[in-house]
Write an enzyme that holds these catalytic residues in place. Structure first.
Site, PDB file in Angstrom:
ATOM      1  N   GLY A 133      12.541  44.389  33.864  1.00 53.51           N
ATOM      2  CA  GLY A 133      12.379  45.386  34.637  1.00 53.51           C
ATOM      3  C   GLY A 133      13.559  45.509  35.766  1.00 53.51           C
ATOM      4  CG  HIS A 140      18.405  41.176  42.633  1.00 54.60           C
ATOM      5  ND1 HIS A 140      19.222  41.963  41.966  1.00 54.60           N
ATOM      6  CD2 HIS A 140      17.300  41.739  42.714  1.00 54.60           C
ATOM      7  CE1 HIS A 140      18.465  42.747  41.186  1.00 54.60           C
ATOM      8  NE2 HIS A 140      16.989  42.854  41.754  1.00 54.60           N
TER       9      HIS A 140
END
Ligand code: AMP
Ligand code: ZN
Length: 113
Positions: free
Chosen positions: A94, A101
């Site tokens: 996803g 991050h």
């Protein structure tokens, strides 16, 4: 995607504005523009690394520093009772922005995993 057209590299360079949570020589943390919880920010390395799957031994210290920052920054952002961390990796995970991050969010009800 190359580092040149990477949106998070542009945020690091100050070319795209962000609501900054924390910054040092190696790391930047800023609020997510589409928060999934009352508090939702991301911790990123300033140097471009596409994803967790692109990390090597050379990133060991950086990854440790990012993870250790999560509880500290979460506390500073008022997440005193806990928070969730999430690292989406690759299309199958996803991931939408291909600059590593770590999501940190909380402050409201979270769906059980
Ligand atoms: P991911 O699916 O883990 O790659 O998530 C990328 C995240 O980046 C999403 O939660 C977006 O809302 C967030 N995002 C994208 N562009 C920006 C931006 N300019 N400033 C802050 N957050 C952003
Ligand atoms: Zn980047």
């Amino acid at each position: 995607m190359t580092a040149q057209d990477c949106i998070f590299c542009k945020i690091v360079a100050g070319e795209i504005p962000s609501r900054k949570v924390y910054e040092d020589e190696e790391v930047l943390a800023f609020h997510d523009i589409r928060p999934v919880a009352p508090v939702h920010f991301m911790i990123i390395p300033k140097a471009h690394v596409a994803s967790l799957a692109d990390c090597t031994e050379a990133h060991r210290d950086l990854l440790g520093r990012i993870l250790l920052l999560a509880p500290r920054l979460a506390r500073e952002q008022g997440l005193t009772s806990g928070f969730r961390t999430m690292i989406n990796t690759g299309r199958g995970g996803g991931q939408e922005v291909f600059h590593l991050h770590v999501h940190v969010f909380g402050g409201g009800p979270l769906r059980p995993m």
